[in-house]
Design a protein around this motif. Structure first.
Motif, PDB file in Angstrom:
ATOM      1  N   CYS A   8       0.855  -1.183   0.000  1.00 43.83           N
ATOM      2  CA  CYS A   8       0.000   0.000   0.000  1.00 43.83           C
ATOM      3  C   CYS A   8       0.893   1.235   0.000  1.00 43.83           C
ATOM      4  O   CYS A   8       1.504   1.573   1.019  1.00 43.83           O
ATOM      5  CB  CYS A   8      -0.940  -0.008   1.191  1.00 43.83           C
ATOM      6  N   GLU A   9       0.966   1.879  -1.158  1.00 41.44           N
ATOM      7  CA  GLU A   9       1.853   3.019  -1.382  1.00 41.44           C
ATOM      8  C   GLU A   9       1.184   3.932  -2.394  1.00 41.44           C
ATOM      9  O   GLU A   9       0.807   3.474  -3.478  1.00 41.44           O
ATOM     10  CB  GLU A   9       3.201   2.522  -1.905  1.00 41.44           C
ATOM     11  N   TYR A  27       7.524 -13.194  -4.717  1.00 42.77           N
ATOM     12  CA  TYR A  27       6.268 -12.924  -4.012  1.00 42.77           C
ATOM     13  C   TYR A  27       5.118 -12.735  -4.993  1.00 42.77           C
ATOM     14  O   TYR A  27       5.310 -12.268  -6.117  1.00 42.77           O
ATOM     15  CB  TYR A  27       6.386 -11.645  -3.165  1.00 42.77           C
ATOM     16  N   ASP A  28       3.925 -13.081  -4.548  1.00 43.08           N
ATOM     17  CA  ASP A  28       2.693 -12.777  -5.263  1.00 43.08           C
ATOM     18  C   ASP A  28       2.216 -11.441  -4.695  1.00 43.08           C
ATOM     19  O   ASP A  28       1.850 -11.367  -3.518  1.00 43.08           O
ATOM     20  CB  ASP A  28       1.678 -13.881  -5.018  1.00 43.08           C
ATOM     21  N   VAL A  29       2.233 -10.372  -5.505  1.00 45.45           N
ATOM     22  CA  VAL A  29       2.033  -9.009  -5.013  1.00 45.45           C
ATOM     23  C   VAL A  29       0.725  -8.406  -5.523  1.00 45.45           C
ATOM     24  O   VAL A  29       0.410  -8.501  -6.714  1.00 45.45           O
ATOM     25  CB  VAL A  29       3.203  -8.094  -5.444  1.00 45.45           C
ATOM     26  N   VAL A  30       0.001  -7.785  -4.613  1.00 46.39           N
ATOM     27  CA  VAL A  30      -1.103  -6.900  -4.955  1.00 46.39           C
ATOM     28  C   VAL A  30      -0.677  -5.525  -4.473  1.00 46.39           C
ATOM     29  O   VAL A  30      -0.312  -5.354  -3.305  1.00 46.39           O
ATOM     30  CB  VAL A  30      -2.421  -7.320  -4.272  1.00 46.39           C
ATOM     31  N   ALA A  31      -0.698  -4.542  -5.375  1.00 46.08           N
ATOM     32  CA  ALA A  31      -0.250  -3.188  -5.041  1.00 46.08           C
ATOM     33  C   ALA A  31      -1.415  -2.211  -5.187  1.00 46.08           C
ATOM     34  O   ALA A  31      -2.061  -2.173  -6.242  1.00 46.08           O
ATOM     35  CB  ALA A  31       0.912  -2.780  -5.942  1.00 46.08           C
ATOM     36  N   ILE A  32      -1.667  -1.451  -4.134  1.00 43.83           N
ATOM     37  CA  ILE A  32      -2.760  -0.491  -4.120  1.00 43.83           C
ATOM     38  C   ILE A  32      -2.253   0.857  -3.615  1.00 43.83           C
ATOM     39  O   ILE A  32      -1.152   0.945  -3.071  1.00 43.83           O
ATOM     40  CB  ILE A  32      -3.944  -0.990  -3.258  1.00 43.83           C
ATOM     41  N   ASP A  33      -3.091   1.892  -3.773  1.00 44.63           N
ATOM     42  CA  ASP A  33      -2.626   3.251  -3.487  1.00 44.63           C
ATOM     43  C   ASP A  33      -3.455   4.027  -2.475  1.00 44.63           C
ATOM     44  O   ASP A  33      -3.280   5.224  -2.327  1.00 44.63           O
ATOM     45  CB  ASP A  33      -2.544   4.047  -4.792  1.00 44.63           C
ATOM     46  N   ASP A  34      -4.356   3.372  -1.753  1.00 44.54           N
ATOM     47  CA  ASP A  34      -5.283   4.088  -0.886  1.00 44.54           C
ATOM     48  C   ASP A  34      -5.442   3.362   0.452  1.00 44.54           C
ATOM     49  O   ASP A  34      -5.624   2.138   0.481  1.00 44.54           O
ATOM     50  CB  ASP A  34      -6.640   4.192  -1.600  1.00 44.54           C
ATOM     51  N   LEU A  52       2.510  -7.227   4.774  1.00 46.15           N
ATOM     52  CA  LEU A  52       2.041  -5.923   4.308  1.00 46.15           C
ATOM     53  C   LEU A  52       3.210  -4.950   4.282  1.00 46.15           C
ATOM     54  O   LEU A  52       3.935  -4.821   5.271  1.00 46.15           O
ATOM     55  CB  LEU A  52       0.950  -5.395   5.250  1.00 46.15           C
ATOM     56  N   VAL A  53       3.397  -4.299   3.141  1.00 46.50           N
ATOM     57  CA  VAL A  53       4.355  -3.203   3.015  1.00 46.50           C
ATOM     58  C   VAL A  53       3.500  -1.947   2.982  1.00 46.50           C
ATOM     59  O   VAL A  53       2.660  -1.783   2.095  1.00 46.50           O
ATOM     60  CB  VAL A  53       5.220  -3.331   1.750  1.00 46.50           C
ATOM     61  N   LEU A  54       3.702  -1.060   3.953  1.00 48.39           N
ATOM     62  CA  LEU A  54       2.755   0.017   4.211  1.00 48.39           C
ATOM     63  C   LEU A  54       3.433   1.378   4.294  1.00 48.39           C
ATOM     64  O   LEU A  54       4.348   1.581   5.096  1.00 48.39           O
ATOM     65  CB  LEU A  54       2.034  -0.282   5.537  1.00 48.39           C
ATOM     66  N   VAL A  81       4.145  -6.429   9.256  1.00 41.71           N
ATOM     67  CA  VAL A  81       4.059  -5.132   8.596  1.00 41.71           C
ATOM     68  C   VAL A  81       5.433  -4.479   8.537  1.00 41.71           C
ATOM     69  O   VAL A  81       6.088  -4.302   9.565  1.00 41.71           O
ATOM     70  CB  VAL A  81       3.089  -4.185   9.326  1.00 41.71           C
ATOM     71  N   VAL A  82       5.836  -4.122   7.306  1.00 38.43           N
ATOM     72  CA  VAL A  82       7.042  -3.324   7.102  1.00 38.43           C
ATOM     73  C   VAL A  82       6.580  -1.941   6.655  1.00 38.43           C
ATOM     74  O   VAL A  82       5.942  -1.811   5.607  1.00 38.43           O
ATOM     75  CB  VAL A  82       7.972  -3.933   6.032  1.00 38.43           C
ATOM     76  N   MET A  83       6.871  -0.942   7.459  1.00 37.15           N
ATOM     77  CA  MET A  83       6.564   0.438   7.102  1.00 37.15           C
ATOM     78  C   MET A  83       7.656   0.925   6.146  1.00 37.15           C
ATOM     79  O   MET A  83       8.836   0.706   6.402  1.00 37.15           O
ATOM     80  CB  MET A  83       6.541   1.344   8.339  1.00 37.15           C
ATOM     81  N   VAL A  84       7.246   1.572   5.053  1.00 37.92           N
ATOM     82  CA  VAL A  84       8.187   2.178   4.116  1.00 37.92           C
ATOM     83  C   VAL A  84       7.684   3.595   3.895  1.00 37.92           C
ATOM     84  O   VAL A  84       6.626   3.802   3.307  1.00 37.92           O
ATOM     85  CB  VAL A  84       8.238   1.412   2.775  1.00 37.92           C
ATOM     86  N   THR A  85       8.431   4.574   4.418  1.00 40.03           N
ATOM     87  CA  THR A  85       7.905   5.924   4.451  1.00 40.03           C
ATOM     88  C   THR A  85       8.995   6.986   4.380  1.00 40.03           C
ATOM     89  O   THR A  85      10.135   6.725   4.724  1.00 40.03           O
ATOM     90  CB  THR A  85       7.067   6.131   5.735  1.00 40.03           C
ATOM     91  N   GLY A  86       8.598   8.158   3.967  1.00 38.19           N
ATOM     92  CA  GLY A  86       9.492   9.306   3.967  1.00 38.19           C
ATOM     93  C   GLY A  86       9.562   9.978   5.326  1.00 38.19           C
ATOM     94  O   GLY A  86      10.379  10.873   5.535  1.00 38.19           O
ATOM     95  N   ARG A  87       8.722   9.548   6.242  1.00 39.47           N
ATOM     96  CA  ARG A  87       8.696  10.148   7.579  1.00 39.47           C
ATOM     97  C   ARG A  87       9.689   9.419   8.482  1.00 39.47           C
ATOM     98  O   ARG A  87       9.367   8.417   9.095  1.00 39.47           O
ATOM     99  CB  ARG A  87       7.287  10.110   8.155  1.00 39.47           C
ATOM    100  N   GLY A  88      10.897   9.992   8.556  1.00 42.70           N
ATOM    101  CA  GLY A  88      11.969   9.341   9.294  1.00 42.70           C
ATOM    102  C   GLY A  88      12.330  10.007  10.597  1.00 42.70           C
ATOM    103  O   GLY A  88      13.343   9.655  11.199  1.00 42.70           O
TER     104      GLY A  88
END
Length: 123
Positions: A8-9, A27-34, A52-54, A81-88
């Motif tokens: 989710c990105e 991996y079998d990936v489903v990618a969404i944006d919301d 979940l990559v969030l 859950v792995v958070m991937v974010t610009g908020r560091g």
């Protein structure tokens, strides 16, 4: 059978980059944006993803909101859950871990590193 991952990105480039790397790694990936779509897919899933990559900053429902709901939901509380974010900022990282993130990666990042961190959690 390949592990299923929900990404989710909201940034299209980052979402496609993550999906490509994870698919390349098997991996079998489903990618969404919301964020709302992410929550609806998780809450109503017949089969949960294995991980979940969030992102944090999402339209609808932000990553902290999703993470909080996950950890309060009996069927979803153990989802890695792995958070991937610009908020560091330290306060964001700490909040992510306090809410139950299993890992936290800040942008810019290496897609291979995200895949390796996810693999440690789901395999």
């Amino acid at each position: 059978m390949a592990e299923r991952v929900l990404v989710c990105e909201d940034d299209e480039h980052v979402r496609e980059l993550l999906a490509y790397r994870l698919e390349t790694d098997g991996y079998d990936v489903v990618a969404i944006d919301d964020g709302e779509d992410c929550w609806e897919r998780l809450e109503g899933a017949d089969e949960l993803p294995d991980g979940l990559v969030l992102d944090l900053m999402l339209p609808g429902l932000d990553g902290f909101g999703i993470l909080s709901r996950l950890r309060d939901h009996d069927d979803l509380e153990e989802l890695p859950v792995v958070m991937v974010t610009g908020r560091g900022l330290e306060r964001d990282v700490v909040r992510g871990f306090e809410l139950g993130a299993d890992d936290y990666v800040t942008k810019p990042f290496s897609p291979s590193e995200v895949s390796a961190r996810l693999g440690r959690l789901v395999r």
